[in-house]
Scaffold this motif. Structure first.
Motif, PDB file in Angstrom:
ATOM      1  N   TYR A   1      -6.264  13.319   4.606  1.00 36.12           N
ATOM      2  CA  TYR A   1      -4.877  13.681   4.262  1.00 36.12           C
ATOM      3  C   TYR A   1      -4.427  14.896   5.066  1.00 36.12           C
ATOM      4  N   ALA A   2      -5.305  15.903   5.186  1.00 34.46           N
ATOM      5  CA  ALA A   2      -4.916  17.118   5.915  1.00 34.46           C
ATOM      6  C   ALA A   2      -4.655  16.787   7.387  1.00 34.46           C
ATOM      7  N   SER A   3      -5.545  15.971   7.972  1.00 36.36           N
ATOM      8  CA  SER A   3      -5.344  15.698   9.402  1.00 36.36           C
ATOM      9  C   SER A   3      -4.146  14.779   9.615  1.00 36.36           C
ATOM     10  N   ASP A   4      -3.939  13.810   8.711  1.00 38.18           N
ATOM     11  CA  ASP A   4      -2.742  12.951   8.836  1.00 38.18           C
ATOM     12  C   ASP A   4      -1.462  13.790   8.779  1.00 38.18           C
ATOM     13  N   ALA A   5      -1.533  14.880   7.980  1.00 39.37           N
ATOM     14  CA  ALA A   5      -0.331  15.717   7.829  1.00 39.37           C
ATOM     15  C   ALA A   5      -0.281  16.790   8.919  1.00 39.37           C
ATOM     16  N   GLY A   6      -1.315  16.791   9.777  1.00 42.05           N
ATOM     17  CA  GLY A   6      -1.342  17.798  10.849  1.00 42.05           C
ATOM     18  C   GLY A   6      -1.484  19.206  10.296  1.00 42.05           C
TER      19      GLY A   6
ATOM     20  N   ILE B   1     -11.231  22.678  -0.677  1.00 39.53           N
ATOM     21  CA  ILE B   1     -10.426  22.733   0.541  1.00 39.53           C
ATOM     22  C   ILE B   1     -10.019  24.176   0.820  1.00 39.53           C
ATOM     23  N   PHE B   2     -10.001  24.551   2.104  1.00 38.70           N
ATOM     24  CA  PHE B   2      -9.541  25.876   2.529  1.00 38.70           C
ATOM     25  C   PHE B   2      -8.435  25.633   3.539  1.00 38.70           C
ATOM     26  N   PHE B   3      -7.296  26.292   3.373  1.00 41.90           N
ATOM     27  CA  PHE B   3      -6.209  26.109   4.338  1.00 41.90           C
ATOM     28  C   PHE B   3      -6.352  27.130   5.468  1.00 41.90           C
TER      29      PHE B   3
ATOM     30  N   PHE C   1      -2.812  27.693  -1.117  1.00 44.45           N
ATOM     31  CA  PHE C   1      -3.715  27.084  -2.098  1.00 44.45           C
ATOM     32  C   PHE C   1      -3.059  27.098  -3.477  1.00 44.45           C
ATOM     33  N   THR C   2      -2.378  28.206  -3.784  1.00 39.55           N
ATOM     34  CA  THR C   2      -1.715  28.298  -5.094  1.00 39.55           C
ATOM     35  C   THR C   2      -0.652  27.221  -5.242  1.00 39.55           C
ATOM     36  N   LYS C   3       0.120  26.982  -4.156  1.00 40.50           N
ATOM     37  CA  LYS C   3       1.151  25.918  -4.217  1.00 40.50           C
ATOM     38  C   LYS C   3       0.474  24.547  -4.422  1.00 40.50           C
ATOM     39  N   TYR C   4      -0.618  24.357  -3.710  1.00 34.43           N
ATOM     40  CA  TYR C   4      -1.391  23.105  -3.806  1.00 34.43           C
ATOM     41  C   TYR C   4      -1.850  22.912  -5.259  1.00 34.43           C
ATOM     42  N   HIS C   5      -2.381  24.002  -5.851  1.00 34.48           N
ATOM     43  CA  HIS C   5      -2.888  23.924  -7.232  1.00 34.48           C
ATOM     44  C   HIS C   5      -1.767  23.562  -8.202  1.00 34.48           C
ATOM     45  N   ARG C   6      -0.619  24.260  -8.032  1.00 32.97           N
ATOM     46  CA  ARG C   6       0.495  24.033  -8.967  1.00 32.97           C
ATOM     47  C   ARG C   6       1.048  22.619  -8.818  1.00 32.97           C
ATOM     48  N   ASN C   7       1.070  22.140  -7.610  1.00 28.32           N
ATOM     49  CA  ASN C   7       1.598  20.792  -7.365  1.00 28.32           C
ATOM     50  C   ASN C   7       0.694  19.760  -8.020  1.00 28.32           C
ATOM     51  N   LEU C   8      -0.609  19.981  -7.916  1.00 31.96           N
ATOM     52  CA  LEU C   8      -1.568  19.052  -8.547  1.00 31.96           C
ATOM     53  C   LEU C   8      -1.378  19.063 -10.060  1.00 31.96           C
TER      54      LEU C   8
ATOM     55  N   ALA D   1       0.116  16.790  -2.548  1.00 30.79           N
ATOM     56  CA  ALA D   1       0.127  18.245  -2.795  1.00 30.79           C
ATOM     57  C   ALA D   1      -0.154  19.023  -1.509  1.00 30.79           C
ATOM     58  N   ILE D   2      -1.021  18.480  -0.663  1.00 30.76           N
ATOM     59  CA  ILE D   2      -1.315  19.154   0.617  1.00 30.76           C
ATOM     60  C   ILE D   2      -0.035  19.236   1.444  1.00 30.76           C
ATOM     61  N   LYS D   3       0.665  18.112   1.521  1.00 35.32           N
ATOM     62  CA  LYS D   3       1.919  18.094   2.313  1.00 35.32           C
ATOM     63  C   LYS D   3       2.942  19.030   1.683  1.00 35.32           C
ATOM     64  N   ALA D   4       3.055  18.962   0.342  1.00 33.72           N
ATOM     65  CA  ALA D   4       4.070  19.778  -0.356  1.00 33.72           C
ATOM     66  C   ALA D   4       3.772  21.259  -0.199  1.00 33.72           C
ATOM     67  N   SER D   5       2.490  21.603  -0.041  1.00 38.77           N
ATOM     68  CA  SER D   5       2.159  23.040   0.034  1.00 38.77           C
ATOM     69  C   SER D   5       2.729  23.635   1.319  1.00 38.77           C
ATOM     70  N   GLU D   6       3.080  22.729   2.255  1.00 34.66           N
ATOM     71  CA  GLU D   6       3.638  23.216   3.537  1.00 34.66           C
ATOM     72  C   GLU D   6       5.146  23.409   3.409  1.00 34.66           C
ATOM     73  N   GLU D   7       5.767  22.499   2.613  1.00 33.46           N
ATOM     74  CA  GLU D   7       7.246  22.490   2.591  1.00 33.46           C
ATOM     75  C   GLU D   7       7.837  23.701   1.880  1.00 33.46           C
ATOM     76  N   GLU D   8       7.325  23.988   0.628  1.00 28.52           N
ATOM     77  CA  GLU D   8       8.039  25.006  -0.194  1.00 28.52           C
ATOM     78  C   GLU D   8       8.044  26.387   0.502  1.00 28.52           C
TER      79      GLU D   8
END
Ligand code: KE4
Length: 434
Positions: free
Chosen positions: A344-349, A363-365, A384-391, A427-434
């Motif tokens: 997922y991380a690599s697909d999302a670049g 996972i470590f960003f 990571f916090t955004k990722y956690h909250r999204n999950l 959540a990985i993708k969303a952690s980039e957007e917000e």
């Protein structure tokens, strides 16, 4: 995956009330996260259900103990039965002998052991045993490793100490930690140098053979073997803190998984089957110096209590009986989660590292491979916090800190894992957007 909107909830109310009577509203710092943690009403198998009726697939598993999932019926039954015979006696019981013999059968280094009530006690007493045995005062620990919340080890500690920015806690007298040497993990040269400088004063080296308190960090090839060789040569007690890895990586923990036998091991979490427990043990020549037969004192009211030991023994017997199926299945699922996250991380670049072993993964960003505390700290904890909250909003609960580990249990189904991976991908993708 339906989006579970976090609105004004009973958890929020309870958190406001809790904060008035407990520091941060929690009984352990790692459980606090903003805006507020959900309060659990009950749990079953791989699920937590909160006071607002929301269900979460749980990868925290109370920070590791629940390898057979929540409210395992066999454990509950065994404990219910035991409770009818009382809860604790202040005298020895046959059950404690059976427990110690069972743990010793599984854990390669244990010739003799003591049960206590937490992992913190286990490391505190193991360090005292090593100091008493060698007559030396210094200990070596590694940055990012967490060995519980006692003074000797709250130096550059991981887990909540790192999360909340107090890896060197206030309230620990400088004098207490002047004998605690802190070195980088996975750095043999640094260790050799320290032993060259003050090896004759070092009583023990204590480490998490796989770090679970800085996220997951694996020992580099040959690292554990090198520590074993150098400590052996210099009369230094090697302590594996297997409070997380014990019965998690394999039945015999990291010492079985990596084939390296320490002098002492500390245990906790899984061996209590969801009840308060800890244990330390190892070489008979060290353990036979513990009171009342020897001059090193250690004691505890609840040590080896029949309820915790009944639960623990029930778990250990299940793990032994179904060893191949359980550990094979957990390892397969651990690899599945790690591969899914990497894809997922690599697909999302997105630059990310995923460290995993057996049923532990994180996972470590960051674009930097995570091999020690410094590289773990280089990861983007805000992301990571955004990722956690999204999950969380998708009904998946992982520990709310980068410096913790996701755990699997035998109760996690394929459906749980597939739903979780889908949620993690979003959540990985969303952690980039917000
Ligand atoms: P306890 O005193 O929390 O039972 O164990 C201390 C301990 C010792 N060694 C290792 C490797 C540990 O991971 C722990 C405790 N782990 C933390 C979280 N990673 C417990 C959670 C908490 O502090 O509430």
């Amino acid at each position: 995956m339906t989006q579970q909107k976090i609105k004004e909830t009973r958890s929020k109310e309870l958190f406001e009330r809790a904060k008035k009577i407990m520091p941060g509203g929690v009984n352990s710092p790692v459980r606090a996260f903003s805006p507020y943690p959900f309060f659990t009403a009950r749990a079953e198998g791989s699920k937590l259900i909160d006071v607002d009726g929301r269900t979460y697939i749980d990868y925290c598993l109370s920070y590791g103990p629940l390898i057979l999932g929540h409210a395992n019926p066999v454990i509950i039954e065994a404990v219910k039965e035991k409770l009818n015979e009382g809860t604790m006696y202040g005298t020895p019981t046959e059950l404690e002998i059976e427990f110690a013999e069972t743990v010793a059968k599984a854990v390669p280094c244990i010739e003799m052991m003591r049960a206590i009530s937490s992992g913190t006690e286990a490391t505190m007493h193991a360090i005292r045993a090593a100091r008493g045995h060698t007559g030396r005062d210094k200990i070596v620990k590694f940055e990012g490793c967490y060995h519980g919340a006692h003074d000797y080890v709250l130096v550059k500690a991981g887990s909540g100490a790192s999360t909340f920015g107090s890896p060197d806690s206030l309230g620990v007298p400088r004098d207490t930690v002047k004998n605690t040497v802190v070195l980088p993990y996975n750095d043999v040269e640094a260790f050799e140098e320290a032993v060259r400088k003050e090896g004759s004063e070092i009583a023990a080296v204590i480490l998490e053979p796989v770090v679970g308190n800085a996220g997951v960090i694996l020992p580099e090839k040959g690292y554990l073997q090198a520590l074993r060789k150098i400590t052996e040569k210099n009369g230094i007690v090697l302590i594996f803190d297997e409070v997380i890895t014990g019965f998690r990586l394999a039945l015999g923990g990291a010492q079985e998984y990596y084939g390296v036998k320490p002098d002492l091991v500390t245990l906790g979490k899984i061996i209590g089957g969801g009840f308060p427990i800890g244990a330390y043990g190892g070489k008979r020549e060290i353990m036979s110096k513990i009171s009342p037969v020897g001059p090193i004192y250690q004691a505890g009211t609840l040590s080896g209590n029949p309820v915790s030991v009944t639960a623990g023994l029930t778990v250990l017997n299940i793990l032994m009986e179904k060893r191949l199926e359980i550990y094979g299945g957990l390892e397969k699922n651990g690899n599945k989660m790690a591969k899914g996250l990497r894809d997922y991380a690599s697909d999302a670049g997105i630059e990310a590292q995923v460290n995993n072993v057996a049923s532990m993964f994180q996972i470590f960003f960051t674009g930097t491979p995570v091999k020690d505390y410094a590289s773990a700290k280089s990861s983007d904890t805000k992301r990571f916090t955004k990722y956690h909250r999204n999950l969380l909003q998708k009904g998946v609960f992982i520990p709310p800190s980068q410096f913790e580990t996701c755990f699997l249990s035998t109760a996690h189904t394929d459906e749980d894992l597939n739903r979780t991976l889908e949620a993690m991908g979003t959540a990985i993708k969303a952690s980039e957007e917000e």
